[in-house]
Design an enzyme around this catalytic site. Structure first.
Site, mmCIF file in Angstrom:
data_model
loop_
_atom_site.group_PDB
_atom_site.id
_atom_site.type_symbol
_atom_site.label_atom_id
_atom_site.label_comp_id
_atom_site.label_asym_id
_atom_site.label_seq_id
_atom_site.Cartn_x
_atom_site.Cartn_y
_atom_site.Cartn_z
ATOM 1 C CG ASP A 96 57.429 -22.915 -33.075
ATOM 2 O OD1 ASP A 96 56.326 -23.467 -33.093
ATOM 3 O OD2 ASP A 96 58.385 -23.322 -32.385
ATOM 4 C CG ASP A 130 57.636 -29.830 -29.902
ATOM 5 O OD1 ASP A 130 57.026 -29.426 -30.914
ATOM 6 O OD2 ASP A 130 58.248 -29.077 -29.126
#
Ligand code: GLA
Length: 427
Positions: free
Chosen positions: A184, A239
């Site tokens: 990430d 997301d």
């Protein structure tokens, strides 16, 4: 509502811009790959180690990740993860191609130990991570884990990230038997993205363990332009959320990136929401169809222990999965898009074309195209297999369907009979 991370207040809080020197993060240049894998990998830039082996992700990865279902909640546990692995076998999902059982954020304790090692949360994972990985492997499946290319992961709780710890974290992951790393982007201290992702790539390679490497920087640095020889897949957007507008928004961002996808290097429009309850089954069928047309990784994001029969039927549609996993690895392109009526086409390895007729609107729509417009050769007739109805029809070239609101009809189209060129001369 879905928001791009750059505009999300939570995300803004999480990205701290600091001044860690990129010089501390230089790549090792070492490689533990066999010569054959090295030569198969895309060419490296001068002075760089060659890429990870593409054959690890020759087709888009398929599996499970807990995030969309649990986020950081306490139900993300060893018991859940093992239960999912069991269901992969019991429900035939392993046979359908699902392979990776992946942990997302929140698996660790907030602090490293005195030796700088990551420590699994003993409440969630009382037997540690290796025991879970061993269990997953015992089922003939593969195991994945998550961390961030920053000082901390994305959770507000603040779990340790790998920035500055790449080599030792990669070794720890390899020692546990990790087969897949999602890396990430939170708390990245402003260090150049490509440099950060290269450092972990080389740390993974140096372990000697084949590990699928999933770049998750939300498309912020256009990874499709530089990551084909860095990772096996890269997120292209912020997301996903479990609602129609989020799915649609991501679809529209990911579709134009088709030229950048291919075997070993995939666009990742984020994990599946199928079965999480925020969309109708028709919408979930569209989500699954469109992700498969786009050669997206198919990472199940719902808790299969409580999934409905309809959810299993969607996730287990082998005809649709075959599009995603087609050996040619071509992401679908948009043939037409008018007033919410979409025609997408995907070229397939055996010469067939997949055509998705997608209705974005709130009313039923007739969507039409033709076999030749979809790229098939002239032929006497064509077979259209409806991949949700599992029925065949034959046409002389028309391709059409009445598509319900938010629905998608997917045909696999084959030329049959004589074609004016090759067909006749061969008879
Ligand atoms: C980021 C990622 C998500 C998820 C969370 C975990 O938002 O994009 O996919 O991994 O972090 O905190």
């Amino acid at each position: 509502m879905h928001l791009h991370p750059r505009t999300t207040p939570r995300r803004r809080r999480r990205i701290l811009v600091g001044a860690v020197s990129a010089a501390l993060l230089c790549t090792s240049g070492a490689t533990a790959l066999p010569a054959a894998a090295r030569s198969a990998a895309p060419a490296a830039r001068p002075g760089e180690a060659p890429a990870l082996p593409g054959d690890l992700a020759a087709t888009p990865p398929m599996g499970f990740n807990n995030w969309n279902s649990t986020h950081c909640r306490p139900d993300f546990t060893e018991e859940m993860v093992k239960g999912i692995a069991d269901l992969f076998l019991d429900k035939g999902l392993k046979d359908a191609g699902y392979q990776y059982v992946n942990l997302d954020d929140c698996w660790a304790l907030p602090e490293r130990d005195a030796d700088g090692q990551l420590v699994p949360d003993p409440q969630r994972f009382p037997h540690g991570i290796k025991a879970v990985a061993d269990y997953v492997h015992s089922k003939g499946l593969k195991f994945g884990i998550y961390t961030s290319a920053g000082t901390k992961t994305c959770s507000d709780i603040g779990f340790p990230g790998a920035l500055g710890h790449e080599a030792s974290d990669a070794r720890q992951f390899a020692g546990w038997g990790v087969d897949y790393l999602k890396y990430d982007n939170c708390n990245n201290q402003g260090v150049d993205a490509r440099q950060r992702y290269l450092t972990m790539r080389d740390a993974l390679k140096a372990t000697g363990r084949p590990i699928v490497y999933s770049i998750c920087e939300w498309g912020e640095n256009k990874p499709w332009e530089w990551a084909a020889d860095v990772g096996h897949l890269w997120r292209t957007t912020g997301d996903i959320s479990d609602n129609w507008s989020s799915m649609l928004d991501i679809l529209k961002q990911n579709l134009p990136l088709a030229p950048h996808a291919g075997p070993g290097h995939w666009n990742d429009p984020d994990m599946l929401e199928v079965g999480n309850g925020g969309m109708t089954d028709t919408e979930y069928r569209s989500h699954f169809s469109l992700w498969s047309m786009m050669s997206a990784p198919l990472l199940i994001g719902s808790d299969l222990r409580t999934a409905t029969a309809a959810t299993y039927e969607i996730l287990d549609n082998k005809d649709v999965i075959a599009l995603d996993q087609d050996a040619l690895g071509k992401q679908a392109t948009v043939l037409e898009s008018t007033d919410g009526r979409w025609t997408l086409v995907k070229e397939l390895a055996n010469g067939d074309r997949a055509v998705a007729l997608f209705n974005e609107t709130d009313t039923a729509q007739k969507i039409t195209t033709s076999a030749t417009a979809a790229g098939l050769p002239q032929a006497d007739r064509y077979r259209l297999r409806d991949l949700w109805q599992h029925t065949d029809q034959h046409t002389t070239g028309a391709v059409a369907a009445d598509v319900p609101p938010h629905g998608t009809v997917v045909y696999r189209i084959s030329a049959e009979g004589k074609t004016p060129g090759a067909g006749r001369s061969g008879s």
